[in-house]
Every structure is written in structure tokens, then in C-alpha cells.
Design an enzyme around this catalytic site. Structure first.
Site, PDB file in Angstrom:
ATOM      1  N   LYS A   1       3.376   0.591  -3.180  1.00  0.00           N
ATOM      2  CA  LYS A   1       1.791   2.030  -3.467  1.00  0.00           C
ATOM      3  C   LYS A   1       2.168   3.302  -3.087  1.00  0.00           C
ATOM      4  O   LYS A   1       1.307   4.056  -3.302  1.00  0.00           O
ATOM      5  CB  LYS A   1       1.102   0.701  -3.237  1.00  0.00           C
TER       6      LYS A   1
ATOM      7  N   HIS B   1       4.093   5.355  -4.217  1.00  0.00           N
ATOM      8  CA  HIS B   1       3.827   5.799  -5.794  1.00  0.00           C
ATOM      9  C   HIS B   1       2.694   6.989  -5.493  1.00  0.00           C
ATOM     10  O   HIS B   1       2.424   7.839  -6.693  1.00  0.00           O
ATOM     11  CB  HIS B   1       2.198   4.468  -6.307  1.00  0.00           C
ATOM     12  N   ASN B   2       1.352   7.226  -4.117  1.00  0.00           N
ATOM     13  CA  ASN B   2       0.598   7.560  -4.064  1.00  0.00           C
ATOM     14  C   ASN B   2       1.261   8.862  -3.244  1.00  0.00           C
ATOM     15  O   ASN B   2       0.898   9.925  -3.712  1.00  0.00           O
ATOM     16  CB  ASN B   2      -0.044   7.852  -3.029  1.00  0.00           C
TER      17      ASN B   2
ATOM     18  N   SER C   1      -3.331   0.096  -7.744  1.00  0.00           N
ATOM     19  CA  SER C   1      -3.057   1.432  -8.804  1.00  0.00           C
ATOM     20  C   SER C   1      -3.889   1.471 -10.294  1.00  0.00           C
ATOM     21  O   SER C   1      -4.098   1.013 -11.021  1.00  0.00           O
ATOM     22  CB  SER C   1      -1.901   2.395  -8.491  1.00  0.00           C
TER      23      SER C   1
ATOM     24  N   GLU D   1       2.315  10.554  -6.858  1.00  0.00           N
ATOM     25  CA  GLU D   1       1.071  11.245  -7.076  1.00  0.00           C
ATOM     26  C   GLU D   1       0.274  12.480  -6.529  1.00  0.00           C
ATOM     27  O   GLU D   1       0.403  13.471  -6.659  1.00  0.00           O
ATOM     28  CB  GLU D   1      -0.229  10.399  -6.845  1.00  0.00           C
TER      29      GLU D   1
HETATM   30  C1  6PG Z   1      -4.415   4.907  -6.919  1.00  0.00           C
HETATM   31  C2  6PG Z   1      -5.072   5.864  -6.060  1.00  0.00           C
HETATM   32  C3  6PG Z   1      -5.285   5.010  -5.222  1.00  0.00           C
HETATM   33  C4  6PG Z   1      -5.945   6.306  -4.312  1.00  0.00           C
HETATM   34  C5  6PG Z   1      -6.986   8.108  -4.434  1.00  0.00           C
HETATM   35  C6  6PG Z   1      -7.446   8.597  -3.824  1.00  0.00           C
HETATM   36  O1  6PG Z   1      -3.512   4.860  -7.228  1.00  0.00           O
HETATM   37  O2  6PG Z   1      -5.886   4.270  -8.255  1.00  0.00           O
HETATM   38  O3  6PG Z   1      -3.795   6.162  -5.573  1.00  0.00           O
HETATM   39  O4  6PG Z   1      -5.601   4.285  -4.853  1.00  0.00           O
HETATM   40  O5  6PG Z   1      -7.136   6.250  -2.354  1.00  0.00           O
HETATM   41  O6  6PG Z   1      -5.811   8.622  -5.830  1.00  0.00           O
HETATM   42  O7  6PG Z   1      -6.017   9.151  -2.159  1.00  0.00           O
HETATM   43  P1  6PG Z   1      -6.279   9.957  -1.553  1.00  0.00           P
HETATM   44  O8  6PG Z   1      -7.738  10.020  -0.726  1.00  0.00           O
HETATM   45  O9  6PG Z   1      -5.186  10.021   0.181  1.00  0.00           O
HETATM   46  O10 6PG Z   1      -5.538  11.853  -2.375  1.00  0.00           O
END
Ligand code: 6PG
Length: 473
Positions: free
Chosen positions: A183, A186-187, A129, A190
């Protein structure tokens, strides 16, 4: 010619930046890309003058690497990853290590680990990430696989990772697909925080009539506070201040209100449903993206559904960070983290990942997209009680909830009265209210289930399984 320390497959922006990061940290590298012209462009451009060479085919690629080989794949998740594994496997030997650094679905990683078990080389599924900048300057990395494979990579990953006061932002996560699972979560967190910040922007714009620059000032203030200082708050301020170079005005107001997604938020929610973990804030953020994509339908609906006239609502003053709104943002952000941590705890038990929650909080403190000062508190909470069932009942978080819940409730109520959707704020409020309610009305749900389907119910006053003959006769 001496052999290279590190190999990279896939020269997308993440791949390029990660290999530049490895090289800067003293690991000479060799790169391979399906289209050789891309390799040449890289070597003549950003890779020029560095200890990085390019290989035209996989045989040459592996031959240029010292043994045991350390190879990082940065290719599209799914079938492209399977194709690379199939092609490179015959060239790999005892002790070599193949790492998937893409956003793979953790079940795909589990499957690959099983399929590759009989091979002599090691396989690591690693969440990475930090976006492009993080990849170059120091990402947060979440490697899963065997401990021995991790140990063979540790020195490389420790150097490449972001550094925080208590060490590098990388640790051994656990076996199988655990790295990609973490991960994924984590997303999910996010997604939640991004939506929470978007909702707060919408309320400041529509309930307080603030300009993007004025809203940016509030984000700047939030970024100085212990509760909200974070990368996502920091970049939100940047996004709000950016001006359109041709037409002037805030760029953000020119952007189509349809949010994309690549799958990780969906996988988080699916996993939560499968594991029986409540993640309403994260789910609301995913659903908000789905709803946003229905632009045409929303335009039509707005023309036929009555919308209330917006009446301004005092959310605090910008100089004190819009205190009521800040309550909503802080508690919803806490809810997003709490749900993600709870999901990882459940997955750890179900899949025997043996996840170490304080270590995960630690490696998220730098490099990654959800890095924040709040993670110090999350780390402390799980350090003082590794079996903590939910962040909301840790003493520091209890104080946050108790002092800020009225603010969150007022914000949700004002938004509802004005017809402004706040899916993450309202889901977070319901989450906290539900979690904090000892007696929920599901006794009546149980009664209905027993009434029409004899599904039985438990009682408060005695052990066992009971059935009532609800409709006599
Ligand atoms: C990271 C992000 C990355 C992710 C983008 C887009 O941790 O660097 O999570 O891995 O791919 O943020 O995700 P989406 O297109 O699903 O919003």
C-alpha cells in the site's frame, strides 16, 4: 439476539463507508468508536435501518460478534493503532482476527506481528485504497499476514472489494507487513502520477495559455486512450472544470499551491533508499510537495531571481491530446509504475515477502487511486516474465519508450528554457536515459573515491579489486 458477522472500530469516513459496504454485502455488523456519541450519530444517520448495531464498550463489542471474530480497525496510524490493539487484545480469543486497515508504516506492522505472535488471535495488516467512495462501493485491498488468517477473511474481502473482469481487487499479499508495504508503494506511485498531471496542467497553462476548461478537454481525451485512461486523469478533468460557487472561475485557481502529505510517499522513498532502488520520479513528486510548502520563501526568491520570459511552445493540438505533452505524461507515468514495481520486487527478496507481481497489478486495476488501463499491460508484462527486472524492458513498454522519448525530451527542454519546473518529467527522462545507458560516468566517481580514500575499484577488463597510486610522490 443473533451475533454479528463483522466488527468495525473507528467511525471516521473510511470506517463508516467500509462497514456500510460490509453490511450491504450481507455481513451484519457491530461498530465501536472511542466517543460513543459518534456511534449514536452514525446509527441514527447513515447506519439507520441497517443490520448494524453499536457498542459502548469493547467488552460489549466483542460479545456481539460471532466467533471467530472479524474485526477491522480504521483508526489513525501510529500510536492510536497501538492503543486500540492494547485495549482490545485481552478480549480476543483463539482464531479471532484483528485487521489494521489504516495507512500504517509497514515496520510498525512488522513489529506488531512479532509482538502479537504469542497471542492466540490472528493479525492482518491491510492496505485499503480508494478513498471514501472506494471504501463504500468497493476498494482495492492489500492484506498481509498469515495465509490461514487471510483465508478466514477471504469470503468477506472478496465481496467487499471492487470487482474487475478477472475477479475481486483483493488477494493475499504475503507475510508480516507486506500488505502495508505494498500500500505504501501504491501511494508512492500515486504521488508520482499526481505530480505528473500537475506538471502537465502547468505547462498547458503557461506554455500554451490554455484555460482550465481547455485543459480539462485534453484530460478528457487522455482518459479515452489506452496509455492514460485512469482514475487520476478522470478526476483531474473534474477538478479543472469545477467553478467557484461564490466568485465564479475555476476553483483550482483559488487553491493555495501548498501540497500536504501524510507520510506514505516519504516511507516509499526511504524504503527505496534503504533497498538501493532508484525511484527518482517518486522522489521528485515528494520533493515537489516539500518545495510547494515553502510558499513564503518562493515568493521572495521569485522577486530576486531572474526568471525567463515565457515563450509559447507548440506541444501539439488539443484535439490530438497535445501529442508531445502526452508523450511526456505517458513515459513519466510508466516510470512511476516501473519504479514502484521495482521497489516491490527488491523488498520481496529482502524481506521474503514472495510478492506476486501480476496479482498486485490485478488488484490495482479497480477500486484504488492508481487504477488505470495501463495496469493491464503491467499485469501482462509480469505474467509473461515473472522475473522481469524492470517494466521498461518489456516489449510493449520498449515500444512506448522508443516512440515517445523524443517528445519527453522536447517537453523537458522547453520547460527548462522557460524556467518552468517539471521535476517529475525531468527525473523520468533522466531515469530512462540512465537506465538505457550501458556506460555511465561512474567510472570517474570510482576513480575519485579511490584517489582520496583508497576505496578501490573494479575494472572492465579483468576481475578483482584495484587501487591506483593516483598522486605519486
Ligand atoms: C488511497 C490513498 C489514501 C491516502 C490519501 C492521502 O489509496 O485511498 O492513498 O490512502 O491517504 O491519498 O495521502 P497523502 O495525504 O499523503 O497525499
Amino acid at each position: 439476539m443473533s451475533k454479528a458477522h463483522f466488527g468495525l472500530i473507528g467511525l471516521g469516513v473510511m470506517g463508516e463507508n467500509l462497514v456500510l459496504n460490509a453490511e450491504r454485502n450481507g455481513f451484519s455488523s457491530v461498530v465501536y468508536n472511542r466517543t460513543f456519541s459518534k456511534t449514536q450519530d452514525f446509527l441514527n444517520g447513515r447506519g439507520a435501518g441497517k443490520s448494524i448495531s453499536g457498542a459502548e464498550d469493547l467488552q460489549d463489542f466483542v460479545d456481539r460478534l460471532e466467533r471467530p471474530r472479524r474485526i477491522l480497525m480504521m483508526v489513525k496510524a501510529g500510536s492510536a493503532t497501538d492503543a486500540v490493539i492494547e485495549k482490545i487484545s485481552p478480549f480476543l480469543e483463539e482464531g479471532d482476527l484483528l485487521i489494521d486497515g489504516g495507512n500504517s508504516e509497514f515496520r510498525d506492522t512488522e513489529r506488531r506481528v512479532k509482538e502479537l505472535e504469542k497471542k492466540s488471535f490472528g493479525y492482518i495488516g491491510m492496505g485499503v485504497s480508494g478513498g471514501a467512495k472506494g471504501a463504500l462501493e468497493g476498494p482495492s485491498m492489500m492484506p498481509g499476514g498469515t495465509k490461514a488468517s487471510y483465508e478466514a477473511l477471504e469470503s468477506l474481502l472478496n465481496k467487499m472489494a471492487a470487482q474487475v473482469e478477472d475477479g475481486p481487487c483483493v488477494t493475499y499479499i504475503g507475510p508480516g507487513g507486506s500488505g502495508h508495504f505494498v500500500k505504501t508503494v501504491h501511494n508512492g506511485i500515486e504521488y508520482g502520477i499526481e505530480q505528473i498531471l500537475a506538471e502537465s496542467y502547468d505547462l498547458m497553462k503557461r506554455l500554451s495559455g490554455m484555460s482550465c476548461d481547455q485543459i480539462a478537454d485534453v484530460f478528457a481525451y487522455w482518459n479515452t486512450t489506452e496509455e492514460l485512461s485512469s482514475y487520476l486523469v478522470e478526476i483531474t478533468e473534474i477538478c479543472l472544470r469545477a467553478k467557484d460557487p461564490t466568485q465564479g472561475g475555476a476553483v483550482v485557481e483559488k487553491i493555495m499551491d501548498k501540497a500536504g502529505q501524510k507520510g506514505t510517499g516519504l516511507w516509499t522513498v526511504v524504503s527505496a533508499l534503504e533497498l538501493g532502488v532508484s525511484v527518482p520520479t517518486i522522489y521528485a513528486s515528494l520533493n515537489a510537495r516539500v518545495m510547494s510548502s515553502m510558499k513564503g520563501q518562493r515568493e521572495h526568491a521569485q522577486s530576486v531571481l531572474n526568471r525567463p520570459t515565457i515563450v509559447s511552445f507548440p506541444m501539439g493540438s488539443p484535439s490530438d491530446g497535445m501529442s508531445l505533452l502526452m508523450d511526456a505524461v505517458v513515459l513519466s507515468t510508466i516510470a512511476s509504475y516501473a519504479q514502484g514495481m521495482e521497489l516491490m520486487r527488491a523488498a520481496s527478496m529482502e524481506y521474503n515477502y514472495d510478492l506476486d507481481m501480476p496479482s498486485i497489478a490485478k488488484i490495482w486495476k479497480g477500486g484504488c487511486i492508481i487504477r488505470s488501463r495501463l495496469l493491464n499491460r503491467i499485469q501482462d508484462a509480469f505474467n509473461s516474465n515473472p522475473k522481469l527486472p524492470n517494466l521498461l524492458v518489456d516489449s510493449w513498454f520498449v515500444e512506448q519508450v522508443n516512440s515517445r522519448l523524443p517528445g519527453l525530451a522536447k517537453i523537458v527542454s522547453a520547460a527548462s528554457e522557460n524556467g518552468i519546473p517539471v521535476p517529475c518529467f525531468s527525473s523520468s527522462l533522466d531515469y530512462i536515459n540512465s537506465y538505457g545507458t550501458a556506460r555511465l560516468p561512474q567510472n570517474l566517481v570510482q576513480a575519485m573515491r579511490d584517489c582520496f580514500g583508497s576505496h578501490t575499484y573494479e575494472r572492465l577488463d579483468k576481475e578483482g579489486s584495484f587501487h591506483t597510486d593516483w598522486i605519486k610522490g
